[in-house]
Enzyme design. Structure first.
Site, PDB file in Angstrom:
ATOM      1  N   LEU A  65      -3.481  -8.963   2.413  1.00 40.99           N
ATOM      2  CA  LEU A  65      -3.208  -9.755   3.608  1.00 40.99           C
ATOM      3  C   LEU A  65      -4.333 -10.733   3.976  1.00 40.99           C
ATOM      4  CD1 LEU A  65      -1.432  -7.176   5.964  1.00 40.99           C
ATOM      5  CD2 LEU A  65      -0.420  -8.906   4.472  1.00 40.99           C
ATOM      6  N   ASN A  96      -9.211  -5.931  -0.445  1.00 47.45           N
ATOM      7  CA  ASN A  96      -9.912  -7.150  -0.883  1.00 47.45           C
ATOM      8  C   ASN A  96     -10.139  -8.074   0.312  1.00 47.45           C
ATOM      9  OD1 ASN A  96      -7.096  -7.451  -0.813  1.00 47.45           O
ATOM     10  ND2 ASN A  96      -7.100  -9.148  -2.253  1.00 47.45           N
ATOM     11  N   ASP A 306       2.869  -6.762  -5.591  1.00 47.72           N
ATOM     12  CA  ASP A 306       1.459  -7.151  -5.737  1.00 47.72           C
ATOM     13  C   ASP A 306       1.205  -8.468  -5.000  1.00 47.72           C
ATOM     14  OD1 ASP A 306      -1.135  -6.559  -6.561  1.00 47.72           O
ATOM     15  OD2 ASP A 306      -0.960  -7.795  -8.363  1.00 47.72           O
TER      16      ASP A 306
END
Length: 418
Positions: A65, A96, A306
């Site tokens: 996100l 991440n 993904d």
């Protein structure tokens, strides 16, 4: 809320209503009645759609996100809205971000940011501090705060001893360890699949061995340590064989595959469109066939979007300099439903991921909370940029044919329709 859903085909292998067309009466978020026909005696809100199907709410195990740190790519608020509109009532969010999700405070931040949403957000914590691959992060504290698994997104565990210790340690609290399948010492500076197309286009290749060697190593370590290992986003035929053999041995290993690896090959690279630059790279027809077979025989447990939003400054650049990743929530059902038989597909985004990631199983039956995805599996169209709801627009599926349409979801006592 109170709701009457009319003439819906139920897809839930656990339910006695599986594959049957039924009406569902929902009162205050609870499934009150399921029958061939229900009269709307109380004048509840009533919905009826063409070729309506329902299943338990879908769960995507790999969604990025951006927030915190990369809000220009995507915010938590909008990302959860996109998930709802695309059929997902729960998502696992990759770490991440900036700062990384490597401690209990950062896990709690994500959960609190999503607390007002009807879509459940489950953080994946980093396996190592700052995702640097050196020291193990605070796994136990993060799990107690709500993290459901631990892995450094799209970064392999290069140190085998670190993976060994993590698998041993996580057994103390039934933790799930993720290990991205890529040996960087072989991958080097490769950016696409090594093969005919990489040679023709003059792009440095990533051989299948990069993935398969890492998986073989990880499975040997798992056999030694025990524990639970999840290998995300596999992409090669031999990877499927390695994991199939490991499961036959009784190892507690699971894996996922993306929609783009089920439907796109490295033939897409001819125009140097950076939306096709993903990690792992797009492979070949032979790999796609093996991946599909792996889903059918149960070797591959989960299909994921993904979903990885990348801002235009880092994506619409020279191919070799572009960041890896494609958004995938909006196109997920239309692509996956075209490639995989419906009942099998639904199991890979409902029961299977919930079992593996330790979430409560859902069931469509009277007396249960309604957590539902509403969809039409026969709808056909072309996916266009107008279908993109995400802040970032880096989709590998623009102008691709899709089969299937999501009508919306019912979650936490709220109906969210497109």
């Amino acid at each position: 809320m109170n709701l009457l859903i009319k003439s819906a085909t139920i897809i839930d292998s656990k339910s006695k209503h599986h594959l049957k067309k039924r009406d569902l009466l929902i009162e205050k978020g609870i499934i009150k009645s399921i029958a061939a026909s229900i009269t709307n005696e109380n004048n509840y809100k009533e919905i009826s759609f063409k070729n309506l199907h329902i299943s338990n709410g879908w769960f995507d195990t790999s969604v990025s996100l951006g927030e915190p740190g990369f809000e220009e790519r995507e915010t938590i608020e909008n990302g959860l809205k996109v998930a709802a509109k695309t059929g997902f009532t729960a998502i696992a969010v990759n770490p991440n971000t900036l700062p990384k999700i490597d401690n209990k405070a950062s896990v709690e931040y994500l959960i609190n940011k999503a607390s007002n949403s009807n879509i459940q957000l489950f953080p994946i914590g980093n396996l190592t501090k700052n995702a640097e691959g050196k020291d193990m992060a605070e796994l136990f504290d993060m799990q107690n705060s709500g993290a459901i698994a631990f892995g450094d997104y799209n970064k392999p565990v290069s140190n085998p001893n670190l993976l060994k210790v993590a698998l041993q340690y996580a057994q103390n609290f039934n933790g799930l360890v993720l290990s991205f399948p890529q040996d960087n010492s072989i991958c080097s500076n490769g950016i696409v699949n090594e093969g005919e197309n990489s040679t023709k286009l003059g792009l440095k290749g990533i051989p299948n061995l990069t993935e398969e060697l890492q998986i073989a190593r990880d499975l040997y370590i798992l056999e030694y340590t025990g524990g639970k290992l999840h290998i995300p986003t596999i992409s090669t035929a031999h990877s499927v064989k390695l994991i199939k053999n490991a499961k036959k041995k009784g190892l507690n290993v699971s894996c996922s595959v993306t929609t783009h690896h089920l439907s796109l090959t490295d033939d897409e690279l001819n125009n140097f469109n950076s939306n096709y630059k993903v990690s792992p790279p797009l492979r070949t027809d032979n790999d796609i066939k093996a991946l599909k077979k792996g889903i059918i025989d149960g070797t591959i447990d989960i299909i994921t979007s993904d979903h990885n939003p990348i801002d235009i400054e880092h994506k619409k650049v020279e191919f070799s300099n572009a960041k890896d990743g494609t958004i995938g929530l909006e196109s997920f059902f239309g692509i996956a439903n075209k490639e995989i038989e419906l009942e099998t597909l639904v199991s890979t985004i409902t029961d299977n991921p919930r079992k593996i990631f330790g979430l409560e199983l859902l069931e469509i039956k009277e007396g249960e909370k309604a957590n539902l995805t509403l969809f039409n599996p026969s709808f056909e169209a072309t996916f266009t940029s107008n279908d993109i709801l995400s802040t970032s627009k880096n989709s590998a599926f623009i102008d691709k044919e899709i089969k299937g349409k999501v009508y919306g979801v019912f979650a936490k006592n709220k109906l969210i329709l497109n």
